[in-house]
Design an enzyme around this catalytic site. Structure first.
Site, PDB file in Angstrom:
ATOM      1  N   LYS A  70      -5.995  12.535  -8.499  1.00  0.00           N
ATOM      2  CA  LYS A  70      -5.362  11.670  -7.499  1.00  0.00           C
ATOM      3  C   LYS A  70      -5.584  10.190  -7.825  1.00  0.00           C
ATOM      4  CE  LYS A  70      -3.598   9.746  -4.074  1.00  0.00           C
ATOM      5  NZ  LYS A  70      -3.306  10.008  -2.703  1.00  0.00           N
ATOM      6  N   CYS A  87      -3.375   2.622  -0.578  1.00  0.00           N
ATOM      7  CA  CYS A  87      -3.647   3.630  -1.610  1.00  0.00           C
ATOM      8  C   CYS A  87      -3.747   2.982  -2.983  1.00  0.00           C
ATOM      9  CB  CYS A  87      -2.535   4.672  -1.614  1.00  0.00           C
ATOM     10  SG  CYS A  87      -2.192   5.299   0.018  1.00  0.00           S
TER      11      CYS A  87
HETATM   12  N1  SAJ Z   1       5.500  -1.837  -5.984  1.00  0.00           N
HETATM   13  C1  SAJ Z   1       5.904  -2.876  -6.824  1.00  0.00           C
HETATM   14  N2  SAJ Z   1       6.699  -2.560  -7.879  1.00  0.00           N
HETATM   15  C2  SAJ Z   1       7.142  -1.300  -8.126  1.00  0.00           C
HETATM   16  C3  SAJ Z   1       6.726  -0.253  -7.266  1.00  0.00           C
HETATM   17  C4  SAJ Z   1       5.899  -0.562  -6.200  1.00  0.00           C
HETATM   18  O1  SAJ Z   1       5.528  -4.039  -6.632  1.00  0.00           O
HETATM   19  O2  SAJ Z   1       7.890  -1.115  -9.091  1.00  0.00           O
HETATM   20  C5  SAJ Z   1       4.616  -2.159  -4.831  1.00  0.00           C
HETATM   21  C6  SAJ Z   1       5.227  -1.822  -3.488  1.00  0.00           C
HETATM   22  O3  SAJ Z   1       6.061  -2.830  -3.017  1.00  0.00           O
HETATM   23  C7  SAJ Z   1       3.983  -1.641  -2.635  1.00  0.00           C
HETATM   24  C8  SAJ Z   1       2.982  -1.036  -3.619  1.00  0.00           C
HETATM   25  O4  SAJ Z   1       3.484  -1.317  -4.906  1.00  0.00           O
HETATM   26  O5  SAJ Z   1       3.499  -2.878  -2.173  1.00  0.00           O
HETATM   27  C9  SAJ Z   1       2.770   0.449  -3.478  1.00  0.00           C
HETATM   28  O6  SAJ Z   1       3.991   1.125  -3.205  1.00  0.00           O
HETATM   29  P1  SAJ Z   1       4.404   2.534  -3.825  1.00  0.00           P
HETATM   30  O7  SAJ Z   1       5.730   2.882  -3.304  1.00  0.00           O
HETATM   31  O8  SAJ Z   1       4.264   2.499  -5.295  1.00  0.00           O
HETATM   32  O9  SAJ Z   1       3.281   3.536  -3.338  1.00  0.00           O
HETATM   33  P2  SAJ Z   1       2.594   3.897  -1.905  1.00  0.00           P
HETATM   34  O10 SAJ Z   1       1.323   3.120  -1.805  1.00  0.00           O
HETATM   35  O11 SAJ Z   1       3.532   3.837  -0.769  1.00  0.00           O
HETATM   36  O12 SAJ Z   1       2.267   5.470  -2.145  1.00  0.00           O
HETATM   37  C10 SAJ Z   1       1.479   5.866  -3.276  1.00  0.00           C
HETATM   38  C11 SAJ Z   1       2.200   7.020  -3.994  1.00  0.00           C
HETATM   39  N3  SAJ Z   1       1.573   7.237  -5.296  1.00  0.00           N
HETATM   40  C12 SAJ Z   1       2.305   7.254  -6.448  1.00  0.00           C
HETATM   41  O13 SAJ Z   1       3.491   7.051  -6.472  1.00  0.00           O
HETATM   42  C13 SAJ Z   1       1.554   7.554  -7.706  1.00  0.00           C
HETATM   43  C14 SAJ Z   1       2.143   8.290  -3.139  1.00  0.00           C
HETATM   44  O14 SAJ Z   1       2.674   9.391  -3.848  1.00  0.00           O
HETATM   45  C15 SAJ Z   1       0.690   8.574  -2.728  1.00  0.00           C
HETATM   46  O15 SAJ Z   1       0.610   9.737  -1.904  1.00  0.00           O
HETATM   47  C16 SAJ Z   1       0.205   7.386  -1.928  1.00  0.00           C
HETATM   48  O16 SAJ Z   1       0.199   6.246  -2.792  1.00  0.00           O
HETATM   49  C17 SAJ Z   1      -1.203   7.693  -1.425  1.00  0.00           C
HETATM   50  O17 SAJ Z   1      -1.326   8.025  -0.237  1.00  0.00           O
HETATM   51  O18 SAJ Z   1      -2.145   7.683  -2.230  1.00  0.00           O
END
Ligand code: SAJ
Length: 419
Positions: free
Chosen positions: A216, A270
């Site tokens: 994870k 996360c």
């Molecule tokens: N972000 C960027 N650029 C990108 C993608 C995301 O700046 O290209 C930013 C987003 O705006 C946000 C942050 O990253 O601020 C995180 O967003 P996210 O959509 O990547 O992830 P989370 O935090 O909503 O959810 C993640 C997920 N993990 C992965 O994709 C590996 C989810 O599957 C997990 O269950 C979750 O963390 C968790 O609970 O751990």
């Protein structure tokens, strides 16, 4: 649906963004579910068939589970066949993992444990936490044997099955995602797999507890490192006078390159947290993982500095901050770089601040000030002479370019550049 498994009564401990959807989905499969939470407000809301968090489709699921009597919430643990723990694992000062929520949940459950019970930790946790749970419970219940003491013959089974759902898609991903299930013993893992088979359509992959914990943390660190790469590129491109969005679009046309999107920083509870658990466990080895965190954490200040320079050129800067949520199309403002940036703009009095966040009705306390105002998208666009995009909400993407032509734009999310 009829439940034919050996789990007649499932207890879910922690009824937040993970626990409540999990409880409701299991209840929808015909299993009796007892949800346990320390918050009386959460418990009362759920028992009325309502929800205290925002997640698409969750309201209907909870309402039906409560109406049919399959889901009930309480503040005190009750006897059950299995306990699923979904409590927060934040970090403390110095990025040290804070396991106090898990410890107190586990010690509380221990009081009602019976021989044959299964305990599954869903909370994202540092390597070794599942084993710690076994020790904590054995301190409270000397009359029962636990896997660290009695291996496959233990009275109680303990496993880790980290949640992996994406906020905004939780109900769908809870059912369709593959799951990694790590047992302290193989028997623990096999028993936990039977539980997840009640509602998971994806594969349930079995391993040991330490590997499941690390899997994870690895998933979220992988994403953090890749976002850091994109954010670093955006800062280098700015210095070299290159449009980073065009750059990434072109580089991504290579068949084996897939760069993520730069942004205003990485938010949420996360991805900005979990990599630190790896760093804490192996500080001398986790070099890229630590640096990625530092790069992503430095992005809000970079955006602010760009804005400071632009604002200094206006007699009366009127700044529209587009978006407060930590990512697109949700209302969750917790650990959001957009909030951090907006707060600093207000505090530094960089100008009149027009906050556009279509997913909330009122501003959080820390953003209320004489120079700030929550406005509609139309009003924000009309009033502002500077626009800074902080969250890439879909509604922002539909703004006509002609409306933006006379404004100075700092497009930290590339909303109006990508296509
Ligand atoms: N972000 C960027 N650029 C990108 C993608 C995301 O700046 O290209 C930013 C987003 O705006 C946000 C942050 O990253 O601020 C995180 O967003 P996210 O959509 O990547 O992830 P989370 O935090 O909503 O959810 C993640 C997920 N993990 C992965 O994709 C590996 C989810 O599957 C997990 O269950 C979750 O963390 C968790 O609970 O751990």
């Amino acid at each position: 649906m009829h439940n034919e498994s050996s789990f007649k009564r499932v207890s879910v401990v922690g009824l937040g963004y993970i626990g409540l959807p999990t409880a409701a989905v299991i209840a929808s499969r015909g299993v009796d579910v007892i949800g346990v939470d320390v918050s009386e407000y959460a418990v009362n809301t759920i028992n009325q068939g309502k929800i205290h968090i925002v997640e698409p489709d969750l309201d209907m699921l909870v309402q039906s589970a409560v109406t049919t009597g399959k889901l009930k919430a309480t503040t005190q643990p009750e006897v059950a066949d299995v306990f699923m723990i979904a409590v927060p694992t934040p970090f403390t000062e110095g990025h040290k993992p804070d396991l106090t929520y898990i410890e107190s949940a586990v010690k509380n459950i221990a009081k009602v444990l019976e021989k044959g019970n299964l305990i599954v930790l869903e909370s994202t946790s540092p390597v070794g936490t599942t084993e710690k749970m076994s020790h904590w419970m054995s301190e409270v219940r000397e009359d029962l044997s636990f896997p660290h003491q009695n291996g496959e013959q233990a009275d109680i089974q303990i496993a880790h099955c980290p949640e992996r759902v994406l906020p905004g898609y939780v109900i769908q991903e809870l059912v369709s995602n593959d799951r990694v299930i790590g047992g302290i013993t193989s028997r623990c893992a096999e028993r936990a797999k039977q539980l997840y088979k009640i509602f998971v359509k994806g594969d349930c992959l079995i391993t040991d507890a330490r590997t499941a914990e690390m899997a994870k943390l690895t998933e979220n660190s992988f994403r953090d490192v890749n976002i850091a790469f994109a954010n670093e590129l955006s800062m280098i491109s700015d210095q070299l006078n290159i449009n980073v969005w065009e750059l990434i679009k072109l580089a991504n046309r290579h068949p084996r390159v897939n760069i993520l999107n730069p942004g205003a920083g990485v938010g949420g509870h996360c991805i900005a947290v979990d990599p630190w658990f790896i760093v804490d466990s192996a500080p001398d080895r986790a070099k890229i993982i630590r640096t990625a965190r530092e790069v992503n954490d430095s992005k809000p200040e970079f955006v602010l500095n760009k804005l400071r320079k632009v604002a200094a050129e206006f007699k009366t800067p009127k700044i529209a901050c587009m978006g407060l949520a930590f990512k697109a199309d949700i209302d969750d403002l917790r650990e959001s770089p957009a909030v951090e940036i907006t707060q600093q703009i207000i505090h530094d009095q960089l100008g009149e601040v027009y906050i556009v966040e279509p997913h909330i009705q009122q501003l959080p306390e820390k953003l209320r000030a004489e120079n700030s105002k929550l406005v509609s998208l139309a009003e924000g666009l009309e009033q502002a002479n500077i626009i800074v995009t902080l969250t890439d909400h879909s509604v922002f993407k539909q703004v006509k370019p002609s409306i933006l032509s006379e404004k100075v734009i700092i497009d930290a999310r590339g909303i109006w550049e990508k296509d």
